[in-house]
Design a protein around this motif. Sequence first.
Motif, PDB file in Angstrom:
ATOM      1  N   LYS A   1       0.828  -1.203   0.000  1.00 41.79           N
ATOM      2  CA  LYS A   1       0.000   0.000   0.000  1.00 41.79           C
ATOM      3  C   LYS A   1       0.866   1.259   0.000  1.00 41.79           C
ATOM      4  O   LYS A   1       0.478   2.282  -0.548  1.00 41.79           O
ATOM      5  CB  LYS A   1      -0.922   0.006   1.214  1.00 41.79           C
ATOM      6  N   LEU A   2       2.041   1.166   0.630  1.00 46.99           N
ATOM      7  CA  LEU A   2       2.933   2.317   0.720  1.00 46.99           C
ATOM      8  C   LEU A   2       4.382   1.828   0.674  1.00 46.99           C
ATOM      9  O   LEU A   2       4.764   0.927   1.417  1.00 46.99           O
ATOM     10  CB  LEU A   2       2.675   3.081   2.025  1.00 46.99           C
ATOM     11  N   VAL A   3       5.176   2.440  -0.201  1.00 48.63           N
ATOM     12  CA  VAL A   3       6.572   2.035  -0.400  1.00 48.63           C
ATOM     13  C   VAL A   3       7.491   3.224  -0.127  1.00 48.63           C
ATOM     14  O   VAL A   3       7.326   4.287  -0.715  1.00 48.63           O
ATOM     15  CB  VAL A   3       6.807   1.515  -1.838  1.00 48.63           C
ATOM     16  N   ALA A   4       8.441   3.029   0.770  1.00 47.28           N
ATOM     17  CA  ALA A   4       9.459   4.045   1.030  1.00 47.28           C
ATOM     18  C   ALA A   4      10.594   3.829   0.045  1.00 47.28           C
ATOM     19  O   ALA A   4      11.159   2.748  -0.044  1.00 47.28           O
ATOM     20  CB  ALA A   4       9.962   3.947   2.462  1.00 47.28           C
ATOM     21  N   SER A   5      10.896   4.870  -0.698  1.00 50.26           N
ATOM     22  CA  SER A   5      11.994   4.816  -1.652  1.00 50.26           C
ATOM     23  C   SER A   5      12.977   5.927  -1.292  1.00 50.26           C
ATOM     24  O   SER A   5      12.981   6.404  -0.152  1.00 50.26           O
ATOM     25  CB  SER A   5      11.452   4.986  -3.082  1.00 50.26           C
ATOM     26  N   TYR A   6      13.805   6.319  -2.229  1.00 47.95           N
ATOM     27  CA  TYR A   6      14.759   7.399  -2.019  1.00 47.95           C
ATOM     28  C   TYR A   6      15.021   8.052  -3.370  1.00 47.95           C
ATOM     29  O   TYR A   6      14.711   7.481  -4.418  1.00 47.95           O
ATOM     30  CB  TYR A   6      16.062   6.881  -1.409  1.00 47.95           C
ATOM     31  N   CYS A   7      15.555   9.229  -3.355  1.00 44.02           N
ATOM     32  CA  CYS A   7      15.960   9.904  -4.596  1.00 44.02           C
ATOM     33  C   CYS A   7      17.438   9.626  -4.803  1.00 44.02           C
ATOM     34  O   CYS A   7      18.268   9.994  -3.973  1.00 44.02           O
ATOM     35  CB  CYS A   7      15.698  11.404  -4.505  1.00 44.02           C
ATOM     36  N   SER A   8      17.734   8.953  -5.899  1.00 47.40           N
ATOM     37  CA  SER A   8      19.115   8.565  -6.152  1.00 47.40           C
ATOM     38  C   SER A   8      20.007   9.791  -6.297  1.00 47.40           C
ATOM     39  O   SER A   8      19.565  10.882  -6.648  1.00 47.40           O
ATOM     40  CB  SER A   8      19.200   7.679  -7.389  1.00 47.40           C
ATOM     41  N   PHE A   9      21.275   9.569  -6.004  1.00 45.61           N
ATOM     42  CA  PHE A   9      22.259  10.640  -5.929  1.00 45.61           C
ATOM     43  C   PHE A   9      23.521  10.216  -6.666  1.00 45.61           C
ATOM     44  O   PHE A   9      24.000   9.089  -6.490  1.00 45.61           O
ATOM     45  CB  PHE A   9      22.552  10.932  -4.456  1.00 45.61           C
TER      46      PHE A   9
ATOM     47  N   LEU B   1       6.965  -1.530   2.468  1.00 47.31           N
ATOM     48  CA  LEU B   1       8.191  -1.945   1.798  1.00 47.31           C
ATOM     49  C   LEU B   1       9.141  -0.758   1.746  1.00 47.31           C
ATOM     50  O   LEU B   1       8.707   0.370   1.517  1.00 47.31           O
ATOM     51  CB  LEU B   1       7.861  -2.399   0.364  1.00 47.31           C
ATOM     52  N   MET B   2      10.440  -1.006   1.977  1.00 43.13           N
ATOM     53  CA  MET B   2      11.448   0.060   1.909  1.00 43.13           C
ATOM     54  C   MET B   2      12.530  -0.315   0.908  1.00 43.13           C
ATOM     55  O   MET B   2      13.049  -1.429   0.938  1.00 43.13           O
ATOM     56  CB  MET B   2      12.120   0.276   3.266  1.00 43.13           C
ATOM     57  N   LEU B   3      12.835   0.617   0.034  1.00 48.39           N
ATOM     58  CA  LEU B   3      13.967   0.475  -0.876  1.00 48.39           C
ATOM     59  C   LEU B   3      15.117   1.267  -0.266  1.00 48.39           C
ATOM     60  O   LEU B   3      14.972   2.460   0.020  1.00 48.39           O
ATOM     61  CB  LEU B   3      13.617   1.029  -2.257  1.00 48.39           C
ATOM     62  N   ILE B   4      16.243   0.615  -0.065  1.00 47.28           N
ATOM     63  CA  ILE B   4      17.350   1.230   0.661  1.00 47.28           C
ATOM     64  C   ILE B   4      18.603   1.216  -0.203  1.00 47.28           C
ATOM     65  O   ILE B   4      19.002   0.156  -0.716  1.00 47.28           O
ATOM     66  CB  ILE B   4      17.611   0.490   1.992  1.00 47.28           C
ATOM     67  N   PRO B   5      19.241   2.375  -0.379  1.00 51.72           N
ATOM     68  CA  PRO B   5      20.461   2.398  -1.195  1.00 51.72           C
ATOM     69  C   PRO B   5      21.626   1.734  -0.457  1.00 51.72           C
ATOM     70  O   PRO B   5      21.734   1.813   0.752  1.00 51.72           O
ATOM     71  CB  PRO B   5      20.731   3.898  -1.374  1.00 51.72           C
ATOM     72  N   ALA B   6      22.446   1.046  -1.243  1.00 49.93           N
ATOM     73  CA  ALA B   6      23.626   0.397  -0.668  1.00 49.93           C
ATOM     74  C   ALA B   6      24.752   0.437  -1.703  1.00 49.93           C
ATOM     75  O   ALA B   6      24.511   0.263  -2.892  1.00 49.93           O
ATOM     76  CB  ALA B   6      23.322  -1.042  -0.279  1.00 49.93           C
TER      77      ALA B   6
END
Length: 123
Positions: free
Chosen positions: A41-49, A114-119
Amino acid sequence: MSKRKLRNTYRKIRDSISVCNRKFAEKSFVEELSSVITKAKLVASYCSFKSEFSTELINTLLANQNKLCLPRVDGKNLLFYRPEDYPRNLEVNRWGILEPVLTNQLVQLDDIDLMLIPALAFD
């Protein structure tokens, strides 16, 4: 090897990936993630850098489905907001990373499915 040297080594490797390969990986990622996103229902993402994996395509897809929330640094805290007009309702923070403006809706962590996390690298 020190943490700093490891980061520098893997940044150089990431920076050397061709634009063509990046676009292919981005499209493949979105295709693979589609079934998971459908259930969330809700996904945490990030703005790529810089040379991070581009999240533009996935963020646009999530925003169009009203499922996107993005982090904003608040002191030592990371808060999540629903950008009302992605990508226009974002601003650049002191590190040069896009984040939601404060007028967006604050999201509680319990509401994120759901969370998308940069690595950079992991073992």
